[in-house]
Design an enzyme around this catalytic site. Structure first.
Site, PDB file in Angstrom:
ATOM      1  N   LYS A 170       0.834  -1.208   0.000  1.00  0.00           N
ATOM      2  CA  LYS A 170       0.000   0.000   0.000  1.00  0.00           C
ATOM      3  C   LYS A 170       0.867   1.256   0.000  1.00  0.00           C
ATOM      4  O   LYS A 170       0.577   2.219  -0.715  1.00  0.00           O
ATOM      5  CB  LYS A 170      -0.958  -0.023   1.207  1.00  0.00           C
ATOM      6  CG  LYS A 170      -2.102  -1.018   1.002  1.00  0.00           C
ATOM      7  CD  LYS A 170      -2.857  -1.367   2.274  1.00  0.00           C
ATOM      8  CE  LYS A 170      -3.876  -2.479   1.988  1.00  0.00           C
ATOM      9  NZ  LYS A 170      -4.575  -2.959   3.173  1.00  0.00           N
TER      10      LYS A 170
ATOM     11  N   GLN B 257      -5.037  -1.781   9.172  1.00  0.00           N
ATOM     12  CA  GLN B 257      -4.833  -3.092   8.545  1.00  0.00           C
ATOM     13  C   GLN B 257      -5.466  -4.186   9.411  1.00  0.00           C
ATOM     14  O   GLN B 257      -5.172  -4.297  10.595  1.00  0.00           O
ATOM     15  CB  GLN B 257      -3.317  -3.355   8.381  1.00  0.00           C
ATOM     16  CG  GLN B 257      -2.981  -4.628   7.651  1.00  0.00           C
ATOM     17  CD  GLN B 257      -3.491  -4.660   6.215  1.00  0.00           C
ATOM     18  OE1 GLN B 257      -3.360  -3.714   5.470  1.00  0.00           O
ATOM     19  NE2 GLN B 257      -4.082  -5.775   5.835  1.00  0.00           N
TER      20      GLN B 257
ATOM     21  N   ASP C 288     -11.229   2.419   3.019  1.00  0.00           N
ATOM     22  CA  ASP C 288     -11.463   0.976   2.900  1.00  0.00           C
ATOM     23  C   ASP C 288     -12.925   0.675   2.563  1.00  0.00           C
ATOM     24  O   ASP C 288     -13.257  -0.410   2.109  1.00  0.00           O
ATOM     25  CB  ASP C 288     -11.102   0.266   4.224  1.00  0.00           C
ATOM     26  CG  ASP C 288      -9.780  -0.477   4.133  1.00  0.00           C
ATOM     27  OD1 ASP C 288      -9.378  -0.837   3.013  1.00  0.00           O
ATOM     28  OD2 ASP C 288      -9.152  -0.710   5.186  1.00  0.00           O
TER      29      ASP C 288
END
Length: 279
Positions: free
Chosen positions: A52, A96, A119
């Protein structure tokens, strides 16, 4: 033999487009920053976080990494998220997953501002998707839509069967396919006649989390097969939820593992980050 849907190639095209968009935004004085929080040192999470950060660098947005010890309390993590919500220089916040057992995942997801929820997991983002309002869309399902569209797969009027009903893939995937005018069937662990239902699908999307569970008998001749699963064996060889060799013989198009859905998830995360900058 099925045509391979190349997720690496399509994700590279998307990142090139985003790189250009980011350059234009910078010229207009708009900078982007993604804050990535990792709690503990799970090796798989570490790989995802590095990927990422690399993607951010490539398209031209800043990334702030917060690598917290396993012992971090839920209160400490919530405090950090609160600070990042208030930080005007940060456009996107990502925690995460999975988080350690002593931290409640749902509480953490809900703490991220919907305006920075790149997200697409916040209840407000999911609610917007449900009623067709603008909002961040969960990256893996959004990536699958791009894979299909950029591979010239017609979705309108087609029967799409989704195997799996998770909040991250199955449910948002169903909503996105409905938005594209597909007829959608969602199957799961309690579904009777799974094989029979799957073999009626024009587009079969598998996110069941069971290695090579879907064999050739589940696939209709000429179907498009999208495999979201990823499993690593003792020799480090990767495979998906679909028995690739069998499905490939019957499908018209299929995603490989690796190199199919995986790269698209990060490409769509970058898409959400650029959208956050534009907002």
């Amino acid at each position: 033999m099925a045509q391979i849907i190349d997720g690496k190639k399509i994700s590279a095209e998307i990142k090139e487009e985003l790189k250009e968009q980011t350059a234009h935004l910078k010229e207009a004085g708009v900078e982007g920053t993604l804050a990535v929080i990792q709690v503990g040192d799970d090796p798989a999470s570490g790989v995802y976080v590095r990927n990422k950060k690399k993607a951010c660098e490539y398209i031209g947005i800043h990334s702030k990494a917060f690598e917290l010890p396993e012992s971090t309390t839920q209160g400490e993590l919530l405090h950090l998220i609160s600070d990042l919500n208030a930080d005007e220089s940060v456009n996107g916040i990502l925690v995460q997953l999975p988080v350690p057992d002593h931290i409640d995942e749902k509480t953490i997801i809900n703490a991220i501002s919907p305006d920075k929820d790149v997200d697409g997991f916040h209840p407000e983002s999911v609610g917007s998707l449900t009623i067709g309002q603008p909002g961040f869309v969960s990256c893996t399902p959004a990536g699958i839509i791009e894979l299909l569209k950029r591979s010239q797969v017609e979705i309108d009027g087609k029967h799409c069967v989704i195997v799996g009903r998770s909040n991250i893939v199955g449910k948002p995937m169903a909503l996105l396919m409905l938005r594209e005018n597909a007829t959608v069937t969602v199957t799961h662990s309690h579904t009777k006649n799974l094989k029979e239902i799957c073999s009626q699908a024009d587009i079969l999307i598998v996110a069941i989390g069971k290695k090579e569970f879907i064999t050739g008998d589940y696939v209709k001749e000429g179907a498009v097969v999208i495999d979201v699963g990823i499993h690593r064996d003792e020799n480090n060889k990767l495979s998906g939820d679909v028995k690739y060799e069998e499905a490939e013989r019957k499908a018209s198009m299929i995603t490989p593992v690796p190199g199919g859905v995986g790269p698209m998830t990060i490409a769509m995360l970058m898409h959400n980050c650029v959208e956050a900058m534009m907002r």
